[in-house]
Structures are given as structure tokens and as C-alpha cells.
Design an enzyme around this catalytic site. Structure first.
Site, PDB file in Angstrom:
ATOM      1  N   HIS A   1       5.189   7.898   9.761  1.00 36.91           N
ATOM      2  CA  HIS A   1       6.336   7.444   9.858  1.00 36.91           C
ATOM      3  C   HIS A   1       7.498   8.469   9.356  1.00 36.91           C
ATOM      4  O   HIS A   1       8.295   8.553   9.748  1.00 36.91           O
ATOM      5  CB  HIS A   1       6.565   6.272   8.702  1.00 36.91           C
ATOM      6  CG  HIS A   1       5.981   5.138   9.112  1.00 36.91           C
ATOM      7  ND1 HIS A   1       6.210   4.360  10.184  1.00 36.91           N
ATOM      8  CD2 HIS A   1       5.060   4.247   8.287  1.00 36.91           C
ATOM      9  CE1 HIS A   1       5.496   3.130  10.107  1.00 36.91           C
ATOM     10  NE2 HIS A   1       4.877   3.008   9.091  1.00 36.91           N
TER      11      HIS A   1
ATOM     12  N   HIS B   1      -1.018   7.102   7.584  1.00 37.45           N
ATOM     13  CA  HIS B   1       0.012   6.165   8.211  1.00 37.45           C
ATOM     14  C   HIS B   1       1.472   6.422   7.738  1.00 37.45           C
ATOM     15  O   HIS B   1       2.133   6.518   8.587  1.00 37.45           O
ATOM     16  CB  HIS B   1      -0.657   4.909   7.976  1.00 37.45           C
ATOM     17  CG  HIS B   1       0.504   3.577   8.115  1.00 37.45           C
ATOM     18  ND1 HIS B   1       0.363   2.833   9.229  1.00 37.45           N
ATOM     19  CD2 HIS B   1       1.575   3.171   7.710  1.00 37.45           C
ATOM     20  CE1 HIS B   1       0.986   1.970   9.486  1.00 37.45           C
ATOM     21  NE2 HIS B   1       2.041   2.182   8.734  1.00 37.45           N
ATOM     22  N   GLU B   2       1.606   6.635   6.615  1.00 35.31           N
ATOM     23  CA  GLU B   2       3.057   6.814   6.030  1.00 35.31           C
ATOM     24  C   GLU B   2       3.611   8.021   6.552  1.00 35.31           C
ATOM     25  O   GLU B   2       4.648   8.069   6.676  1.00 35.31           O
ATOM     26  CB  GLU B   2       3.064   6.561   4.385  1.00 35.31           C
ATOM     27  CG  GLU B   2       2.733   5.219   3.800  1.00 35.31           C
ATOM     28  CD  GLU B   2       3.204   4.199   4.465  1.00 35.31           C
ATOM     29  OE1 GLU B   2       4.443   4.355   5.271  1.00 35.31           O
ATOM     30  OE2 GLU B   2       2.612   2.947   4.492  1.00 35.31           O
TER      31      GLU B   2
ATOM     32  N   VAL C   1       6.483   4.994  22.707  1.00 41.44           N
ATOM     33  CA  VAL C   1       5.432   5.679  22.871  1.00 41.44           C
ATOM     34  C   VAL C   1       4.771   5.136  24.300  1.00 41.44           C
ATOM     35  O   VAL C   1       4.477   4.047  24.039  1.00 41.44           O
ATOM     36  CB  VAL C   1       4.458   5.945  21.978  1.00 41.44           C
ATOM     37  CG1 VAL C   1       3.275   6.868  22.455  1.00 41.44           C
ATOM     38  CG2 VAL C   1       5.076   6.558  20.738  1.00 41.44           C
TER      39      VAL C   1
ATOM     40  N   LEU D   1       0.877  -1.284   0.108  1.00 39.25           N
ATOM     41  CA  LEU D   1       0.005  -0.070   0.148  1.00 39.25           C
ATOM     42  C   LEU D   1       0.785   1.237  -0.100  1.00 39.25           C
ATOM     43  O   LEU D   1       0.414   2.137  -0.393  1.00 39.25           O
ATOM     44  CB  LEU D   1      -0.958   0.127   1.469  1.00 39.25           C
ATOM     45  CG  LEU D   1      -2.301  -1.081   1.176  1.00 39.25           C
ATOM     46  CD1 LEU D   1      -2.900  -0.833   2.671  1.00 39.25           C
ATOM     47  CD2 LEU D   1      -3.073  -0.759   0.088  1.00 39.25           C
ATOM     48  N   GLY D   2       2.181   1.194   0.465  1.00 32.91           N
ATOM     49  CA  GLY D   2       2.940   2.188   0.809  1.00 32.91           C
ATOM     50  C   GLY D   2       4.096   2.031   1.605  1.00 32.91           C
ATOM     51  O   GLY D   2       4.271   1.213   2.017  1.00 32.91           O
TER      52      GLY D   2
ATOM     53  N   HIS E   1       5.230   1.738  14.110  1.00 36.13           N
ATOM     54  CA  HIS E   1       4.414   0.811  14.073  1.00 36.13           C
ATOM     55  C   HIS E   1       3.890   0.539  15.633  1.00 36.13           C
ATOM     56  O   HIS E   1       4.915   0.470  16.295  1.00 36.13           O
ATOM     57  CB  HIS E   1       4.537  -0.544  13.346  1.00 36.13           C
ATOM     58  CG  HIS E   1       4.520  -0.378  11.931  1.00 36.13           C
ATOM     59  ND1 HIS E   1       5.586  -0.916  10.868  1.00 36.13           N
ATOM     60  CD2 HIS E   1       3.837   0.388  10.930  1.00 36.13           C
ATOM     61  CE1 HIS E   1       5.467  -0.658   9.826  1.00 36.13           C
ATOM     62  NE2 HIS E   1       4.285   0.232   9.769  1.00 36.13           N
TER      63      HIS E   1
HETATM   64 ZN   LIG Z   1       3.936   1.448   8.338  1.00 34.59          ZN
END
Ligand SMILES: [Zn+2]
Length: 745
Positions: free
Chosen positions: A301, A297-298, A322, A257-258, A307
Site C-alpha cells: 500500500h 502487504h502494508e 492493475v 493486523l496493520g 487491495h
Molecule cells: Zn490492506
């Protein structure tokens, strides 16, 4: 100074002069300054007139003896799925190759691990103390979308791109309506990331742009090997990563997806890559990845989020670093039901609705406060040059080297001066008024023999350095509520210093201080958050034989650039790259010139330096480091005109923006600015800002298009003027009288 005095020879035990091969001792003076130096007859043509301007006309600095010291939206998530008209099919389970890319970069470049460690250290500090974020407002990130298409259907529309930007702006501002679906135990943890995204309006060459560029490629499907990021391999080249978020939209193979590149990697491949059918909310966007969350999401990052399960397969030992996300076994996919318990994290289980899990677009809708702290650390650290932060703080200001004047936040100014009794005095602007009063000062004791030097590594934090009557270095600090070690007390840091110390803070709770010792060598000490190195009163010997004061700036975390003038009056440079001093601990890079002032340096972005000195003709000279080389040449200078008296002041309120202040032979203040394209009012011209100045100018910028300048007037009082983006106040040539009788500023 009224604290324990520890006299100590600078250099922590070594009082021997360092002999430096590449910093010559007297001689070699034939080196000429700059590419356009030499026209001595023309020096008065530089736009800096000799005619004196009477300060009395401006209503300031004519008060005779001074006042003395010590007086006192809810958004809408797009719905439509859209037809999947492109080739390649649509993956049914989220797969992100960010960790694959990360591991590849670790293998390819040994220094990447060190850079990543530094970025993680900063993230850890911010995660532990969320008040550290320097960008107090919302950061707007300029975005370029590179649409790389093979089949016509993959050439997504501008509207589809716009739909993705809208999703990012909702998700990163906590205005997505589905955040309300967060299970009750996790709802209080959801947070506004304070980041917005806007398609770039100016391209790297300064031309207008839509922020979208397109290319048809013969490549039918890209992978995670970064081929899409290069024209040569069928993709499109990145725009400068210190200014833009690069998003490549293309056909990806292998069910991908990426993927993103974490901060700290190569600029040429920095950014995120998104499958065209998982981008935006309309057009080719296809369920279950049709709500634009792949980019959310990307980009997470890209802003240094991991993740949520910690990338340890399905084990319970991995961490996303975290604290407010639960420990989680493996990735969740699809649309899980709450709660999903793993790693003994009941009763609430996994936070699978977090953007950094692997669930479908409709099932993810929140970041946590801890994740926001990491993203803000990234924006203050490795991505400090990105975007503009409304509300002040942020990149350029925080990189300013020490001065008697500092702004730790928007509409906040702190000024330190030495009085005629040689004690330290302080006053502050809180956004509304000067404290303790317009002309009053807070008395801070001591016997100060240098100009005070202050830096701020966090909001409401000040660290002040001065030399005492024993030539030792002394330190005091404001922690937000009180002065340490006391209002009038000082921490003795040893040494025998000539002239002013210079301090710089490249990160939270980090200080680096440089002094010239009585042997005229450069010395360094640092605060690492818990202790002074190499010791409380010791110094690292940095060699050289220096004339005048050193200059130190930091363009990023764990980066230092130091400039000094050698005995041949040439400019010399050394740098700390996070691991070692270059060219060596005691060596220097020679940058030419014949300098008649100390150097003044500014870093408006990562790997960018601008240095200013005056030449033997009194004119202002400039050279710059663009990340690859010195301009106009290693030993050349750009001549900026004028006949300057004393030292140069330089400040930057945005990327590719410089404001310079000098005193002319008529004692008036003069200003010129670089707007990214040209010098104004002209290459060699200056704006006359009036006044009769008896000190070097001191300036700071607490926000974009904001300047505050301070000088000592002919009566010894402090005077101030400000640029608010449209006009100088109180007037072009007028000043605000801030009282006092200053001995050193
Ligand atoms: Zn990711």
C-alpha cells in the site's frame, strides 16, 4: 529551421506587456545580496585564484582548428511460530485499515484527492508501459522501526525486527521460496519488485543509528487513528518521510493486523503500522500471521498498491487498477483452495495468493508485473526521493532542468551543440564509446540561435528545444528508434523568444517549456502526452520583466518551480502546485539579491529547492527552500565565495548532495560540493579542475557519485571530464577532447 515557420508573437495573441505589481521595473537596487555579502575587499580570498593554468599541459584544447562538425537467491521463509506472550490476543482473520485511513484523509484535506489523482495518472502510465521506470536497478529503501510497547513482551527484539526486514527483502525481490507454490496459470505473472529494505544507519540528525527506536507507552492498544505516530499521543514521531520508510510496531486493537498510508498524504503520518504479533517470523510472531506478510502487504500500500479485489465490498465493479490481476469479488481469507472463482473470472479465478489479498501469511506469496509497474511509478513519482537506485536513473537526475547535456540512464550521455554553421549537432556515449566517434557528431540540421535544451522523461527518450532564426521555438525528439519529425526536421512551436528556452519533464510524456518573449515577459507551454497547451504555437503569459534566462525545475509530479531575474536584478520565483500558479498566474515571489547571472536551481527531493546565482562581487550565492521556508531567509543568501565568470552549473546525484561548477577569472573550471553536512573543499573554497573554458560548464549525474562535465575549449571544441566516485578522469585538470567547433553550448 527547415520546417514550416509560423511566426507568432509570444503570448498567443496578446502582445501587450504584462504589468506585474510585485516585479519592479528598474530601481530599488539598494537591496543587498545575502547575509554575508559586502566584503568587497575579500572577494579574492574565496579560493578562486587568478593565476591562469595552461591548458596545453593537460593535453587538450591545443589542437588548433577543430575537427569540424558533421563527421561523421533463493531465500528461506522463516518457519517458527513463536509464543504469543503479549496481551491482546492474535487476530485469526486478516484486517487492514488502509482504506479507512485513506477515506479519512480524503475527508480531512480537499487537496489530497487531487494529489492522489496525479499519482494514479502516473501509475496508469507506468502500468501501460512498464519500460517507463526510470529506476532501472534495485532501489534500497532506508527503514526506521519504531517499537512502541506497553507490556514487556511487546518490546520485540532486534532479531525479530531483522527477521521482518529479511522477509521484505525476499518478497520484494521474488526470492521467497514459496513463490513456487503459485498456481501454474499465474506463475508467469509473478515479478521481482526490485525493491530492497535496509534498517537506517544514519538518523535524521546525521548520527549513527540501528534503525530501531523504542518507547514504552501507557497506551494499551492503538487503533487506525495514527496516535501511534505521535509522541504526544503515546507513540513515536515519524522520521522524514522523504528519506525513510517509517514502520511502527505496536499493540493494535479491534483485530487489526496493520494499516498503511498511501503516497501523497501528510509526511508526519507517512508509513505503515504493524501489530507486534504479526511482525517478523520469530519472537512474538504468531500464526497464522507469523511469516512477516502483514508488512509485505502494508508496504505494498505504501508503494501505492490497492487491495486486489478493488475495495468494493464483494461486488465486481471495483478495480485495483492493475491489468494483470483478475477481477475479483471480495477479499479471500484463511487458506483458500485453487481455483476460487468469482466475478466470472474462471477458470483460474481469484489471484488470492497475491500479497494484496487478505489470506493468511502462508497462503500469500506473489506480486504481478503490473503491480511492480505501479510500485516503480511510485518510486519515480511521489517517493522519488526515497532510497538509492543501483543501476542509475531515478530521482535526482530525472528532475534536472534542461541543458545541452542529459543522461537518460546509467552510463549514457547525450550532448547537443550548435556548430559554426548554426546547425544542431549531437553525440552520445553508450557506455562503451562515443557515437558517431570520439570527435564526430550527428548533423541534425536547423538554424539554431540558442543553446540546445534537452530533457528526458524516460529511458531512451530525448526532447530537444532550440530557437530558430525567426526567434520561434522548435522541437525535435528521439523516441528510442528514430528522430521526430525527422533527423534534420523540427516541429515549429511558435513564439518570439529571447535567449535560451528552458524545459522540464515532471513525468512520463510530460513537457513544460518556458521562454522569455521579446517583451521580456515569461511564457509557458506544455505537452500533456497528447497535445501542446495552450496550442501548438500558443503560450500561457506568465508576466514579469525578465533579465537573462528563466530556470525551471520540478521536485515531483505536477509540480513546477520557475525562477527569473527581475529588472532590479533580484531573484523572483513562481510555482505550479498541480492546480494553480502561485502567487498568481502573472505574479512572483521576490527572493532578494542583486544577481549577475541567471538562476540555476536543483531539486534533490520533494519540496526541496536549491538556487544558485552570482552576486555583484562575482561570488557564488545560494539559497534553499526546505519545505517550509527559504534559507537563510526569504531575501538572504549564503555566500559561497569565488569570482565567477558567466553562469553557474549545479547538479545533484543524491538527496542532500549538490555539486556546483563555475568558470573562474582564469577561465579554468572550478568545483565545490555539499555532502549533506558541509561544503567542500570549504564554504568559500573551490577545487580547481583546470582548462581554458570558453562556455559555461554543463554537468549531469547518471548515478550516485558520478559526474560528467562539459565545456567548450579555447579552440571551440567540446571537452569532457568525469568523476567516477574516486577520481577525475582523465585527470584532475585534464580533459577528453570531443572535437567539433561549437558556436553555442
Ligand atoms: Zn490492506
Amino acid at each position: 529551421m527547415n520546417t514550416n515557420k509560423t511566426k507568432k508573437v509570444a503570448g498567443s495573441g496578446s502582445d501587450e506587456r504584462q504589468t506585474i505589481s510585485d516585479m519592479p521595473i528598474e530601481g530599488e537596487l539598494e537591496e543587498r545580496m545575502g547575509v554575508s555579502y559586502a566584503d568587497q575587499a575579500a572577494i579574492h580570498a574565496g579560493g578562486m585564484p587568478g593565476a591562469a593554468q595552461d591548458m596545453a599541459n593537460t593535453g587538450c584544447m591545443n589542437t588548433g582548428n577543430g575537427n569540424g562538425m558533421g563527421g561523421g537467491g533463493a531465500g528461506m521463509d522463516g518457519g517458527g511460530g513463536g509464543a504469543n506472550g503479549q496481551g491482546g490476543g492474535t487476530p485469526q482473520v486478516r484486517t487492514c485499515a488502509t482504506m479507512t485511513v485513506y477515506r479519512r484523509l480524503l475527508n480531512e484535506d480537499p487537496s489530497y484527492a487531487r494529489v492522489r489523482d496525479e499519482i494514479e495518472n502516473l501509475a496508469g502510465l507506468y502500468e501501460g508501459d512498464q519500460g517507463l521506470a526510470a529506476r532501472s536497478g534495485v532501489t534500497t529503501v532506508p527503514v526506521v522501526v519504531h517499537v512502541v510497547w506497553n507490556m514487556a513482551a511487546q518490546n520485540i527484539s532486534d532479531a525479530q525486527v531483522a527477521s521482518q526486514i529479511d522477509v521484505l527483502n525476499r518478497d520484494y525481490r521474488h526470492t521467497n521460496t514459496d513463490v513456487a507454490n503459485t498456481p501454474a496459470p499465474f506463475l508467469p505473472l509473478t515479478a521481482d519488485a526490485r525493491v530492497e529494505f535496509a534498517l537506517a544507519t544514519v538518523d535524521p540528525h546525521g548520527a549513527a543509528t540501528s534503525g530501531i527506536e523504542r518507547r514504552q507507552t501507557t497506551v494499551t492498544s492503538f487503533g487506525a487513528d495514527d496516535a501511534v505516530k505521535s509522541q504526544a499521543t503515546g507513540g513515536m514521531n515519524a522520521w522524514p518521510a522523504d528519506t525513510y520508510l517509517n514502520i511502527w510496531v505496536c499493540q493494535l486493537g479491534g483485530g487489526l493486523l496493520g494499516y498503511a498510508q498511501f503516497p501523497g498524504g501528510p509526511a508526519a503520518t507517512d508509513g505503515v503500522v504493524i501489530l507486534q504479533s504479526a511482525f517478523g517470523t520469530i519472537g512474538t510472531a504468531a500464526p497464522p500471521f507469523h511469516l512477516g506478510r502483514t508488512a509485505t502487504h502494508e508496504v505494498g500500500h505504501w508503494l501505492n498498491l490497492n487491495h486486489i479485489w478493488g475495495d468494493d465490498g464483494t461486488g465486481c465493479t471495483g478495480t485495483d487498477n492493475v491489468a494483470d490481476t483478475p477481477n475479483q469479488g471480495g477479499a479471500n481469507t484463511g487458506t483458500p483452495s485453487f481455483p476460487h472463482v468469482s466475478c466470472n473470472n474462471g477458470p483460474n479465478g481469484d489471484m488470492f495468493m497475491n500479497y494484496m489479498d487478505y489470506v493468511d501469511d502462508p497462503a500469500m506469496f506473489m506480486f504481478t508485473a503490473g503491480q511492480v509497474a505501479r510500485m516503480q511509478a511510485c518510486l519515480d513519482g511521489p517517493r522519488a526521493s526515497i532510497g538509492t537506485a543501483a543501476g542509475g536513473g531515478g530521482g535526482a537526475t530525472s528532475r534536472q532542468s534542461s541543458s545541452p547535456v542529459v543522461a537518460w540512464g546509467a552510463n549514457r550521455l547525450d550532448v547537443f551543440v550548435a556548430g559554426t554553421d548554426s546547425a544542431l549537432y549531437h553525440k552520445a556515449w553508450n557506455g562503451t564509446a562515443w557515437a558517431p566517434s570520439v570527435t564526430g557528431y550527428e548533423a541534425q540540421g536547423g538554424i539554431v540561435t540558442s543553446a540546445p535544451q534537452v530533457v528526458s522523461w524516460a529511458p531512451n527518450r530525448l526532447d530537444v528545444f532550440v530557437t530558430g532564426s525567426d526567434s520561434g521555438l522548435y522541437h525535435k525528439w528521439w523516441n528510442g528508434s528514430a528522430w521526430g519529425p525527422s533527423l534534420t526536421g523540427y516541429e515549429a512551436l511558435g513564439g518570439l523568444c529571447l535567449g535560451d528556452p528552458r524545459a522540464v519533464a515532471w513525468g512520463p510524456n510530460r513537457l513544460d517549456v518556458f521562454v522569455v518573449g521579446t517583451d521580456r515577459a515569461l511564457y509557458h507551454k506544455w505537452w500533456n502526452g497528447s497535445a501542446w497547451g495552450p496550442s501548438v504555437t500558443g503560450y500561457e503569459a506568465m508576466g514579469g520583466i525578465c533579465l537573462g534566462q528563466p530556470e525551471a525545475v520540478a521536485w515531483g509530479p505536477n509540480r513546477l518551480d520557475v525562477f527569473v531575474i527581475g529588472t532590479d536584478r533580484a531573484l523572483y520565483h513562481k510555482w505550479w502546485d498541480g492546480t494553480a500558479w502561485g502567487p498568481s498566474v502573472t505574479g512572483y515571489e521576490r527572493l532578494g539579491g542583486i544577481c549577475t547571472s541567471s538562476p540555476k536551481a536543483v531539486a534533490w527531493g520533494p519540496n526541496r529547492l536549491d538556487v544558485f546565482v552570482t552576486g555583484t562581487d562575482g561570488a557564488l550565492y545560494h539559497k534553499w527552500w526546505d519545505g517550509a521556508k527559504w534559507g537563510p531567509s526569504i531575501d538572504g543568501y549564503e555566500r559561497l565565495g569565488g569570482v565567477c565568470v558567466g553562469e553557474v552549473e549545479a547538479v545533484s546525484w543524491a538527496a542532500n548532495r549538490l555539486d556546483l561548477f563555475v568558470i573562474g577569472t582564469d577561465s579554468a573550471l572550478y568545483h565545490k560540493a555539499w555532502n549533506g553536512t558541509a561544503w567542500s573543499p570549504s564554504l568559500t573554497g573551490f577545487e580547481n579542475l583546470g582548462g581554458i573554458c570558453t562556455s559555461r560548464p554543463r554537468a549531469t549525474a547518471w548515478a550516485a557519485n558520478r559526474l560528467d562535465v562539459f565545456v567548450r575549449g579555447s579552440n571551440g571544441a567540446l571537452f569532457h571530464k568525469a568523476w567516477n566516485g574516486t577520481a577525475w578522469s582523465p585527470s584532475v585538470s585534464g580533459y577528453e577532447n570531443l572535437g567539433g567547433v561549437i558556436s553555442c553550448f
